[in-house]
Design an enzyme around this catalytic site. Structure first.
Site, PDB file in Angstrom:
ATOM      1  N   ASP A 112      -9.808  -1.896   3.200  1.00  0.00           N
ATOM      2  CA  ASP A 112      -8.965  -1.761   2.114  1.00  0.00           C
ATOM      3  C   ASP A 112      -9.425  -2.635   0.662  1.00  0.00           C
ATOM      4  OD1 ASP A 112      -5.399  -1.805   2.470  1.00  0.00           O
ATOM      5  OD2 ASP A 112      -6.275  -1.836   0.646  1.00  0.00           O
ATOM      6  N   ASP A 237      -6.221  -0.149  -3.308  1.00  0.00           N
ATOM      7  CA  ASP A 237      -4.872  -0.643  -3.526  1.00  0.00           C
ATOM      8  C   ASP A 237      -4.311  -0.431  -4.883  1.00  0.00           C
ATOM      9  OD1 ASP A 237      -2.779  -3.474  -3.738  1.00  0.00           O
ATOM     10  OD2 ASP A 237      -2.723  -2.144  -1.899  1.00  0.00           O
ATOM     11  N   GLU A 296      -4.399   4.530  -3.669  1.00  0.00           N
ATOM     12  CA  GLU A 296      -2.945   4.310  -3.635  1.00  0.00           C
ATOM     13  C   GLU A 296      -2.572   4.333  -4.924  1.00  0.00           C
ATOM     14  OE1 GLU A 296       0.536   1.271  -2.170  1.00  0.00           O
ATOM     15  OE2 GLU A 296      -1.229   0.468  -3.276  1.00  0.00           O
ATOM     16  N   HIS A 369       2.258   0.191   5.900  1.00  0.00           N
ATOM     17  CA  HIS A 369       2.833  -0.874   6.111  1.00  0.00           C
ATOM     18  C   HIS A 369       3.905  -1.500   5.047  1.00  0.00           C
ATOM     19  CE1 HIS A 369      -0.214  -0.851   3.075  1.00  0.00           C
ATOM     20  NE2 HIS A 369       0.194  -2.111   2.662  1.00  0.00           N
ATOM     21  N   ASP A 370       4.104  -0.557   3.867  1.00  0.00           N
ATOM     22  CA  ASP A 370       5.107  -0.753   2.974  1.00  0.00           C
ATOM     23  C   ASP A 370       6.343   0.130   3.378  1.00  0.00           C
ATOM     24  OD1 ASP A 370       2.508  -0.781   0.521  1.00  0.00           O
ATOM     25  OD2 ASP A 370       3.281  -2.553   1.555  1.00  0.00           O
TER      26      ASP A 370
HETATM   27  O1  TEU Z   1       1.403  -1.281  -2.651  1.00  0.00           O
HETATM   28  C1  TEU Z   1       1.834  -1.137  -3.926  1.00  0.00           C
HETATM   29  C2  TEU Z   1       3.184  -0.785  -3.851  1.00  0.00           C
HETATM   30  O2  TEU Z   1       3.440   0.370  -4.719  1.00  0.00           O
HETATM   31  C3  TEU Z   1       4.128  -1.229  -3.116  1.00  0.00           C
HETATM   32  O3  TEU Z   1       3.895  -2.474  -3.088  1.00  0.00           O
HETATM   33  C4  TEU Z   1       5.301  -0.978  -3.352  1.00  0.00           C
HETATM   34  O4  TEU Z   1       5.513  -1.075  -4.577  1.00  0.00           O
HETATM   35  C5  TEU Z   1       6.510  -1.440  -2.700  1.00  0.00           C
HETATM   36  O5  TEU Z   1       6.036  -1.733  -1.231  1.00  0.00           O
HETATM   37  C6  TEU Z   1       7.366  -0.270  -2.636  1.00  0.00           C
HETATM   38  O6  TEU Z   1       8.463  -1.106  -2.310  1.00  0.00           O
HETATM   39  C7  TEU Z   1       0.225  -2.127  -2.192  1.00  0.00           C
HETATM   40  C8  TEU Z   1       0.115  -2.623  -1.122  1.00  0.00           C
HETATM   41  O7  TEU Z   1       0.180  -1.445  -0.171  1.00  0.00           O
HETATM   42  C9  TEU Z   1       1.042  -3.467  -0.621  1.00  0.00           C
HETATM   43  O8  TEU Z   1       1.372  -3.920   0.633  1.00  0.00           O
HETATM   44  C10 TEU Z   1       0.961  -4.763  -1.525  1.00  0.00           C
HETATM   45  O9  TEU Z   1       2.018  -5.693  -1.532  1.00  0.00           O
HETATM   46  C11 TEU Z   1       0.861  -4.419  -2.887  1.00  0.00           C
HETATM   47  O10 TEU Z   1       0.022  -3.035  -3.545  1.00  0.00           O
HETATM   48  C12 TEU Z   1       0.235  -5.319  -3.942  1.00  0.00           C
HETATM   49  O11 TEU Z   1      -1.276  -5.482  -3.501  1.00  0.00           O
END
Ligand code: TEU
Length: 612
Positions: A112, A237, A296, A369-370
């Site tokens: 990542d 990310d 992403e 994971h989100d």
């Molecule tokens: O996620 C980016 C992102 O778009 C998410 O945070 C999203 O806004 C949220 O989950 C939706 O509700 C990436 C990573 O995948 C996330 O785990 C991190 O928290 C974020 O970036 C910051 O690094």
């Protein structure tokens, strides 16, 4: 795709050089996968000890969420050292052991890459706090907005060692009105520095200033370091946020009315393509045909994704787009969920399929994971239909054109967790949202309902390896509670049960590895207006696959073109006895799908015969 140790240029199916087009990626969230030392947090040796589960599943690539040193403000997405491993997860030796074990099993490992922001504990940021430091322009420091007397505060009153936003600061003089993704303002005042710094996420995640070529070169050097260590690519990310409009203008007020939406100034910003092409030249071009790169990209459109993933533009191989995982977001945002309309989902995914049909490539995912667990979100996680709806959702997704991503536990049909109170949550996004919603006068139970349904912690409960008290995840106290349904939903039981979600994923992945039409077939949507059945075909060199998925708990009749009469059933999610091909006399072919049933039929044209 023949497995290799990643040196020679790999060829995918049909001689297409992009090996990742026929690959399946498995995402691991290290905190929650497997804990080898009983401290309640997963780690690298825990992953290494469970690789055979992934080999048997048949996946080709592992994507590791961050394991770098981090204060864990956002569970590792706040990195304080890019070229090491946090002791929570092990060390570089443990990492090398894992990488060697992954390669020895013919799989690859993708790291990542979190370089839109660092941790506020990263030495780069610590140095940049000094206005005279050469690192000052590595981040976005701005003076308070000129509305009030910035000198009202006595900067010497603060502790120089810590960023203390509650230190004496002028009232609400943020340089612009942008809100953070995690609630609150996107700026924090640093008393010792006498200025604000930008963080689109948490205060502990200051944004890097990619306008500064030194920043970019430092990132490229770090990436080359991991690739020389044997890593096979990167998941990047929020990489479409790295280019901001340097004027940092205010944004239109967001729905919450509290802050402005800065996304017009940082989503796919003015120099993002220039930076990604430079990154490719400086890093990926040294490893032709070996790597997988996925960006992403919240808010990315089909048109933008065509530019990002067009091989001729050498930026990234694919992107994670968010449209299909935002369709159930209500007027109040993600924590105000509304029922999904199947026609919306079909229309969205069909647009991405058709939009990237001739240029670029799609990623395919329901979970990460989100996101909350898909079987609880779009399926039915009750005991009667959990397995059937989980396997239907998997079949529909994996038969689309693109590279599928399986998130840990998805292959077991893991569900959302029964969070009782805010005390059960751990995620900064959820905790901040809860605090801000209550401050805005919302009812705690109403806010909790939204968090239970959509909270990221649903994806982060420990992996359910077996039915023992710690679910085989840890002998210690897990950092977040194990889902109590692990007594029936776990890998040990699933591997023993040929009808389990696990074995259905094995069959799906095997089909992708054996049937070129799954990888390369043209996508044609069917029944676009049907709110109950998801149907489409994939056609490739005389082979056509028909994919049917019943998104309801009812029996649903489906009318099919006559040439599907008696077609071969390649894959289904009903016990063998229940499966039936399109049958029945007469002109059309009506078949009845059982609740949550999925089917993949195949017809192969003999020379000159059409299979449309
Ligand atoms: O996620 C980016 C992102 O778009 C998410 O945070 C999203 O806004 C949220 O989950 C939706 O509700 C990436 C990573 O995948 C996330 O785990 C991190 O928290 C974020 O970036 C910051 O690094």
């Amino acid at each position: 795709m023949d497995r290799q140790d990643g040196n020679a240029v790999e060829t995918g199916a049909d001689g297409d050089e992009a090996w990742w087009k026929s690959a399946v990626v498995y995402q691991i969230y290290p905190r929650s996968f497997a804990d080898s030392n009983g401290d309640g947090v997963g780690d690298l040796d825990g992953i290494t000890s469970h690789l055979d589960h992934l080999v048997e599943l048949g996946v080709d690539v592992l994507w590791l969420s961050p394991v770098y040193p981090s204060p864990q403000a956002d569970n590792g997405y706040d990195i304080s050292d890019y070229q090491d491993v946090d002791p929570l997860f092990g060390d570089l030796a443990a990492f090398d052991r894992l990488l060697a074990a992954v390669h020895a099993r013919g799989m690859r490992l993708v790291m990542d890459l979190v370089v839109n922001h660092t941790s506020d504990r990263h030495p780069w940021f610590q140095e940049s706090r000094d206005p005279a430091s050469p690192k000052r322009s590595w981040y976005w420091w701005r003076p308070p907005r000129e509305t009030v007397d910035p000198n009202a505060a006595d900067p010497t009153a603060v502790d120089p060692t810590a960023v203390d936003p509650t230190a004496v600061e002028p009232p609400a003089a943020e340089p612009n009105n942008w809100g953070s993704f995690f609630s609150g303002p996107a700026w924090t005042y640093d008393g010792a520095s006498g200025a604000y710094y930008l963080h689109l996420f948490a205060p502990g995640q200051p944004d890097l200033n990619w306008e500064n070529p030194e920043v970019r070169q430092a990132v490229y050097a770090m990436m080359r370091w991991w690739l020389e260590r044997g890593v096979d690519g990167f998941r990047m990310d929020v990489v479409n946020l790295i280019s901001k409009d340097p004027a940092l203008p205010d944004g239109p007020l967001r729905g919450d009315g509290l802050y402005g939406d800065g996304s017009p100034s940082y989503l796919c910003g003015p120099r993002v393509h220039e930076y990604l092409q430079e990154m490719h030249r400086e890093v990926f071009a040294h490893h032709p045909g070996r790597l997988l790169t996925v960006g992403e990209m919240p808010g990315v459109t089909v048109e933008q994704a065509r530019l990002f993933t067009d091989p001729a533009r050498v930026e990234v191989d694919m992107v994670f787009q968010f449209e299909h995982v935002s369709l159930d977001h209500g007027p109040g945002g993600k924590f105000d969920p509304r029922p999904l309309r199947l026609t919306d989902l079909k229309a969205s995914l069909a647009r991405w399929q058709q939009g990237l049909a001739d240029t670029g490539w799609n990623s395919l995912y329901w979970n990460n994971h989100d996101q909350p667990r898909i079987v609880s979100r779009f399926g039915d996680d009750g005991p009667r239909h959990r397995v059937r709806s989980a396997t239907m959702l998997a079949t529909v997704l994996h038969l689309h054109r693109g590279t599928p991503y399986v998130y840990q536990g998805e292959e077991l049909g893991m569900t959302n967790a029964p969070f009782a109170s805010i005390g059960d949550f751990r995620d900064i996004e959820a905790l901040n949202h809860y605090a801000q919603a209550l401050a805005a006068g919302q009812e705690p139970e109403r806010v909790l309902r939204g968090l239970r349904a959509m909270g990221r912690d649903n994806a982060r409960t420990p992996m359910q390896w077996d039915a023992t008290p710690g679910a085989g995840f840890s002998t210690g106290t897990p950092w977040i509670a194990v889902n109590p349904n692990h007594t029936t939903v776990n890998a040990a039981d699933a591997r023993r049960d040929p009808g389990s979600v696990y074995h259905h994923y094995r069959r799906l992945i095997a089909l992708r590895h054996s049937e070129p039409a799954v990888v390369h077939g043209d996508f044609t949507p069917l029944l676009p207006e049907d709110e109950r059945v998801y149907a489409f075909t994939r056609r490739h060199r005389g082979t056509t696959l028909l994919v049917l998925g019943n998104f309801t708990g009812e029996h649903v009749p489906v009318d099919l073109p006559p040439h599907w009469r008696g077609a071969e059933l390649v894959l289904g999610n009903l016990p063998a006895a229940g499966a039936e091909g399109p049958a029945g006399p007469g002109p059309g072919t009506t078949t009845v799908l059982a609740p949550w049933e999925a089917r993949v039929h195949r017809i192969t044209a003999t020379a000159g015969e059409s299979t449309r």
